[in-house]
Structure formats: structure tokens, C-alpha cells
Design a protein around this motif. Structure first.
Motif, PDB file in Angstrom:
ATOM      1  N   LEU A  21       0.572  -1.247  -0.746  1.00 15.65           N
ATOM      2  CA  LEU A  21       0.103  -0.050  -0.027  1.00 15.65           C
ATOM      3  C   LEU A  21       0.656   1.312  -0.098  1.00 15.65           C
ATOM      4  CD1 LEU A  21      -3.011   1.204  -0.082  1.00 15.65           C
ATOM      5  CD2 LEU A  21      -3.013   0.741   3.136  1.00 15.65           C
ATOM      6  N   PHE A  22       1.766   1.033   0.720  1.00 20.09           N
ATOM      7  CA  PHE A  22       2.958   2.270   1.072  1.00 20.09           C
ATOM      8  C   PHE A  22       3.464   2.635  -0.481  1.00 20.09           C
ATOM      9  CE2 PHE A  22       6.973   4.181   1.346  1.00 20.09           C
ATOM     10  CZ  PHE A  22       6.798   5.010   2.090  1.00 20.09           C
ATOM     11  N   LEU A  23       3.947   1.427  -0.857  1.00 23.20           N
ATOM     12  CA  LEU A  23       4.152   1.823  -2.436  1.00 23.20           C
ATOM     13  C   LEU A  23       3.537   2.016  -3.396  1.00 23.20           C
ATOM     14  CD1 LEU A  23       6.903   0.824  -4.442  1.00 23.20           C
ATOM     15  CD2 LEU A  23       6.020  -1.322  -4.894  1.00 23.20           C
ATOM     16  N   VAL A  24       1.973   2.203  -3.260  1.00 23.84           N
ATOM     17  CA  VAL A  24       1.448   2.258  -4.129  1.00 23.84           C
ATOM     18  C   VAL A  24       1.112   3.615  -4.166  1.00 23.84           C
ATOM     19  CG1 VAL A  24      -0.941   2.291  -5.041  1.00 23.84           C
ATOM     20  CG2 VAL A  24       0.082   0.456  -4.469  1.00 23.84           C
ATOM     21  N   PHE A  25       0.980   4.029  -2.565  1.00 26.47           N
ATOM     22  CA  PHE A  25       0.848   5.547  -2.500  1.00 26.47           C
ATOM     23  C   PHE A  25       2.221   6.726  -3.140  1.00 26.47           C
ATOM     24  CE2 PHE A  25       2.215   8.699   0.961  1.00 26.47           C
ATOM     25  CZ  PHE A  25       1.179   9.596   0.566  1.00 26.47           C
ATOM     26  N   VAL A  26       2.863   6.543  -2.796  1.00 28.31           N
ATOM     27  CA  VAL A  26       4.392   7.046  -3.552  1.00 28.31           C
ATOM     28  C   VAL A  26       3.982   6.839  -4.686  1.00 28.31           C
ATOM     29  CG1 VAL A  26       6.690   7.386  -3.693  1.00 28.31           C
ATOM     30  CG2 VAL A  26       6.029   6.853  -1.882  1.00 28.31           C
ATOM     31  N   GLN A  27       3.418   6.230  -5.239  1.00 34.62           N
ATOM     32  CA  GLN A  27       3.320   5.832  -7.398  1.00 34.62           C
ATOM     33  C   GLN A  27       2.923   6.705  -7.135  1.00 34.62           C
ATOM     34  OE1 GLN A  27       2.653   2.043  -7.977  1.00 34.62           O
ATOM     35  NE2 GLN A  27       2.637   2.875 -10.683  1.00 34.62           N
ATOM     36  N   THR A 178      -3.876   8.917  -4.160  1.00 35.35           N
ATOM     37  CA  THR A 178      -3.096   8.863  -3.264  1.00 35.35           C
ATOM     38  C   THR A 178      -4.586   9.329  -1.998  1.00 35.35           C
ATOM     39  OG1 THR A 178      -2.158   9.926  -4.856  1.00 35.35           O
ATOM     40  CG2 THR A 178      -1.628  10.591  -2.808  1.00 35.35           C
ATOM     41  N   LEU A 179      -5.387  10.047  -2.169  1.00 35.31           N
ATOM     42  CA  LEU A 179      -5.713  10.221  -0.627  1.00 35.31           C
ATOM     43  C   LEU A 179      -6.693   9.351  -0.664  1.00 35.31           C
ATOM     44  CD1 LEU A 179      -7.841  13.384  -1.706  1.00 35.31           C
ATOM     45  CD2 LEU A 179      -6.501  13.399  -0.415  1.00 35.31           C
ATOM     46  N   PHE A 180      -6.625   8.187  -0.840  1.00 35.24           N
ATOM     47  CA  PHE A 180      -7.763   7.056  -0.506  1.00 35.24           C
ATOM     48  C   PHE A 180      -5.902   5.945  -0.097  1.00 35.24           C
ATOM     49  CE2 PHE A 180     -10.825   7.216  -4.203  1.00 35.24           C
ATOM     50  CZ  PHE A 180     -11.603   7.620  -2.967  1.00 35.24           C
ATOM     51  N   ALA A 181      -4.921   5.554  -0.532  1.00 36.74           N
ATOM     52  CA  ALA A 181      -4.066   5.590  -0.059  1.00 36.74           C
ATOM     53  C   ALA A 181      -3.848   5.910   0.997  1.00 36.74           C
ATOM     54  CB  ALA A 181      -3.443   5.571  -1.789  1.00 36.74           C
ATOM     55  N   LEU A 182      -3.423   7.482   0.771  1.00 35.59           N
ATOM     56  CA  LEU A 182      -3.150   7.335   2.439  1.00 35.59           C
ATOM     57  C   LEU A 182      -4.212   7.290   3.943  1.00 35.59           C
ATOM     58  CD1 LEU A 182      -1.366   9.120   3.909  1.00 35.59           C
ATOM     59  CD2 LEU A 182      -2.505  11.526   3.040  1.00 35.59           C
ATOM     60  N   ILE A 183      -5.629   7.173   3.019  1.00 38.77           N
ATOM     61  CA  ILE A 183      -6.483   6.955   4.541  1.00 38.77           C
ATOM     62  C   ILE A 183      -6.133   5.484   4.881  1.00 38.77           C
ATOM     63  CG2 ILE A 183      -8.977   6.583   4.989  1.00 38.77           C
ATOM     64  CD1 ILE A 183      -9.214   8.913   2.993  1.00 38.77           C
ATOM     65  N   GLY A 184      -6.564   4.764   3.672  1.00 44.29           N
ATOM     66  CA  GLY A 184      -5.897   3.349   4.458  1.00 44.29           C
ATOM     67  C   GLY A 184      -4.609   3.072   4.701  1.00 44.29           C
ATOM     68  N   LEU A 185      -3.399   3.689   4.545  1.00 44.59           N
ATOM     69  CA  LEU A 185      -2.135   3.846   5.212  1.00 44.59           C
ATOM     70  C   LEU A 185      -2.214   3.892   6.843  1.00 44.59           C
ATOM     71  CD1 LEU A 185       0.513   5.184   2.697  1.00 44.59           C
ATOM     72  CD2 LEU A 185       0.372   2.793   3.900  1.00 44.59           C
ATOM     73  N   GLY A 189      -2.258   0.945   9.693  1.00 44.16           N
ATOM     74  CA  GLY A 189      -0.717   1.646  10.543  1.00 44.16           C
ATOM     75  C   GLY A 189      -0.004   1.221   9.530  1.00 44.16           C
ATOM     76  N   GLU A 190       0.175   0.614   8.543  1.00 43.10           N
ATOM     77  CA  GLU A 190       1.544   0.551   8.116  1.00 43.10           C
ATOM     78  C   GLU A 190       2.266   2.137   6.910  1.00 43.10           C
ATOM     79  OE1 GLU A 190       1.816  -0.630   3.078  1.00 43.10           O
ATOM     80  OE2 GLU A 190       0.645  -1.939   3.954  1.00 43.10           O
ATOM     81  N   PHE A 191       1.844   2.851   7.273  1.00 42.77           N
ATOM     82  CA  PHE A 191       2.588   4.189   7.131  1.00 42.77           C
ATOM     83  C   PHE A 191       3.645   4.986   8.096  1.00 42.77           C
ATOM     84  CE2 PHE A 191       3.118   8.748   6.620  1.00 42.77           C
ATOM     85  CZ  PHE A 191       3.311   9.053   5.013  1.00 42.77           C
ATOM     86  N   PRO A 192       3.983   4.652   9.594  1.00 41.02           N
ATOM     87  CA  PRO A 192       5.266   4.322  10.417  1.00 41.02           C
ATOM     88  C   PRO A 192       5.636   3.015   9.961  1.00 41.02           C
ATOM     89  CG  PRO A 192       3.159   4.081  11.490  1.00 41.02           C
ATOM     90  CD  PRO A 192       2.700   4.314  10.213  1.00 41.02           C
ATOM     91  N   GLN A 193       5.291   1.765  10.239  1.00 40.51           N
ATOM     92  CA  GLN A 193       6.186   0.661   9.661  1.00 40.51           C
ATOM     93  C   GLN A 193       6.828   0.967   8.298  1.00 40.51           C
ATOM     94  OE1 GLN A 193       3.829  -2.970   9.825  1.00 40.51           O
ATOM     95  NE2 GLN A 193       2.231  -2.024  11.481  1.00 40.51           N
ATOM     96  N   ALA A 194       6.876   1.521   7.208  1.00 44.56           N
ATOM     97  CA  ALA A 194       6.745   1.820   5.929  1.00 44.56           C
ATOM     98  C   ALA A 194       7.981   2.767   6.273  1.00 44.56           C
ATOM     99  CB  ALA A 194       6.198   2.135   4.862  1.00 44.56           C
ATOM    100  N   LEU A 195       7.926   3.852   6.823  1.00 39.01           N
ATOM    101  CA  LEU A 195       8.741   5.019   6.706  1.00 39.01           C
ATOM    102  C   LEU A 195       9.930   4.148   7.622  1.00 39.01           C
ATOM    103  CD1 LEU A 195       6.896   7.891   7.807  1.00 39.01           C
ATOM    104  CD2 LEU A 195       7.937   7.287   5.751  1.00 39.01           C
TER     105      LEU A 195
END
Length: 287
Positions: A21-27, A178-185, A189-195
């Protein structure tokens, strides 16, 4: 780079990258930024497309990419690339089951060739364990194909009714994705883990940004092709690209295929080529 991100160990004790999900968000974010930059450089006439219209197309577009990327944790990249070339199968299946459409005998034969080819590729005894496909990975690829089949008609409808430019279509589709992916992250809770993963292994961030940059430039041509030449020409271009993607993955990342798997690849692209050229000839005759 997509295959490299999912298959590379970025440290001696590092686990494989598993933040789809993080990869798709950045993409999507970089796709959106690139399209926005092009709109600033070359302003387009204002369009009246309602945001809710873009939301539907963006939702299926996002989850199609997410399912496809996540499948790489369970299948090899050649399997993913080969499967993603076969949008015609779920489109026809949905047409028969949902819309009660009727298709010519040639179309059923093309789908049969594609289906047999995929089955041969995935059921063959590979020369290397990396090409063994997990059933869940194949399910994710099927979901991705179904969502691709839903995205295309929505984008065609937007173009036909509201006539946005190439970059307006690309910008708005990726903005909502991007907005949908950010909400999902944030929800999962994947956003802090990916960072944290990218901070610990910065080399992966370089590959992610390079992959996303290549995606943005490539997607610019895809949206241009759909907008100005239609879905048929775009399908010919992307299918040809997928063929060379499979070959590139096999040789660059050392995925030795058995003779049965090569035969499966041949059947898939034979079916796709037959279908596309037949449709092209039909379109010329109608004119």
C-alpha cells in the motif's frame, strides 16, 4: 524496479519489502505531482467533471495496482506480468455473467488460448523454485484484472462525456487514488512501519522513488494513448510492453523457465495478438 523492490534484501538481516500500500501511495503521489507539473507548464481549459466521477475510477484503479503489487509477495514477476496482459478474460467473464453479452466464436477461442497458456505456465514444473505460484497470489492477480476491467469503462465514460485532457485525467485519477491510499495507510498503521523500514534501509527508498518516477513518465504516455487513440491502440502497446517485460525479467533476474512455461507464454501472447488484430480489422471494415 518493481521486481527488484520485492525481491531484494536491503541488509544482511533485512526482511523482504512487504508494504504494498505504501508503494502504491508513493507511485500515485508522484504520478499526480508529475501530471500537476505538466498542467502548470501547459495549462488546459477547465473541465466540468464531477469529483465523484473520478472517485469511482480512482478507487478501482488504486486497488487494481495494490492487488497486483501485493501478488509479488506470492508469485514471480513473470507470472504477474503475464497475468496482467490478460484483461480480456475477466472483462468477457463479467460481460457474460453480469451484462448478458454475446461474443463471437473467435473471442471465445482467444480466451481459451489465453487460459490454457496461463494454466500451462503456472502448473508447469519450473526449473527454479522462484517461479512457483501461491494460490493466494493468483487470486490477487485475478482481483486486479477484474478491477482493471471496471476501471477502463469508467475512464472511457469520463472522456466521452466530459472530455478532460490527458493530464487532467491523469492528475485527478491519481489525486483521489493518493488520498484513498493515504487513508488506508493511516487506518491499517502501515505508514509508520514503511517509513521505519525506509529509514533503516535507505536503498529501498531510492528504488521506490526511481520506480515511481518511471511509472509517472510511462503513465503519461498511457493516458495520452487512451485519450487520443483509444483503448484498442493502448492495449496493443501495453501488451507488447508486457511481452518484453516478461523476457526482461526472465533474463535480468534469472528466472529459468521450462519448455512448458515458454509454450504457455507463447499461447497467451498468440491469443492476445489474434484478438487485437481481429478487432482492429473489424474496426477498419466498419469505417
Amino acid at each position: 524496479y518493481q521486481e527488484k523492490i520485492y525481491s531484494t534484501k536491503y541488509g544482511d538481516d533485512a526482511p523482504l519489502f512487504a508494504f504494498g500500500l505504501f508503494l502504491v501511495f508513493v507511485q500515485c503521489a508522484i504520478n499526480c505531482a508529475w501530471a500537476g507539473l505538466l498542467l502548470l507548464v501547459n495549462p488546459s481549459p477547465k473541465h466540468e467533471t464531477p469529483h465523484v466521477t473520478f472517485m469511482g475510477a480512482s478507487f478501482t484503479y488504486l486497488f487494481a495496482m495494490l492487488s497486483s503489487n501485493s501478488a509479488l509477495e506470492y508469485v514471480s514477476y513473470p507470472t504477474q506480468a503475464l497475468a496482467k496482459s490478460c484483461k480480456i478474460v475477466p472483462v468477457m467473464l463479467m460481460g457474460v455473467l453480469i451484462h448478458r453479452k454475446k461474443y463471437a466464436a473467435r473471442e471465445y477461442l482467444c480466451v481459451l488460448l489465453i487460459t490454457i497458456g496461463i494454466a500451462m505456465f503456472n502448473l508447469a514444473k519450473s526449473k527454479d523454485t522462484q517461479t512457483v505460484s501461491h494460490p493466494f497470489g493468483l487470486l490477487l492477480l485475478f482481483i486486479s484484472l477484474v478491477l482493471d476491467g471496471l476501471t477502463g469503462p469508467q475512464q472511457d465514460g469520463i472522456i466521452a462525456r466530459y472530455k478532460p485532457t490527458t493530464h487532467q485525467l491523469m492528475f485527478n485519477t491519481n489525486l483521489w487514488a493518493t488520498l484513498f491510499a493515504l487513508i488506508g495507510l493511516l487506518v491499517v498503521g502501515e505508514f509508520p512501519q514503511a517509513l521505519a523500514f525506509c529509514t533503516k534501509y535507505p536503498a529501498v527508498l531510492y528504488d521506490i522513488l526511481l520506480f515511481a518516477a518511471c511509472s509517472a513518465v510511462g503513465q503519461n504516455f498511457i493516458f495520452f494513448c487512451v485519450r487520443h487513440f483509444g483503448a484498442l491502440v493502448c492495449a496493443v502497446v501495453t501488451t507488447t510492453r508486457k511481452f518484453f517485460t516478461v523476457l526482461g525479467s526472465v533474463f535480468i533476474f534469472n528466472h529459468p523457465l521450462s519448455m512448458q512455461q515458454w509454450l504457455g507464454v507463447g499461447l497467451v501472447f498468440a491469443g492476445l495478438t489474434w484478438d487485437m488484430f481481429a478487432k482492429s480489422n473489424n474496426k477498419k471494415h466498419k469505417k
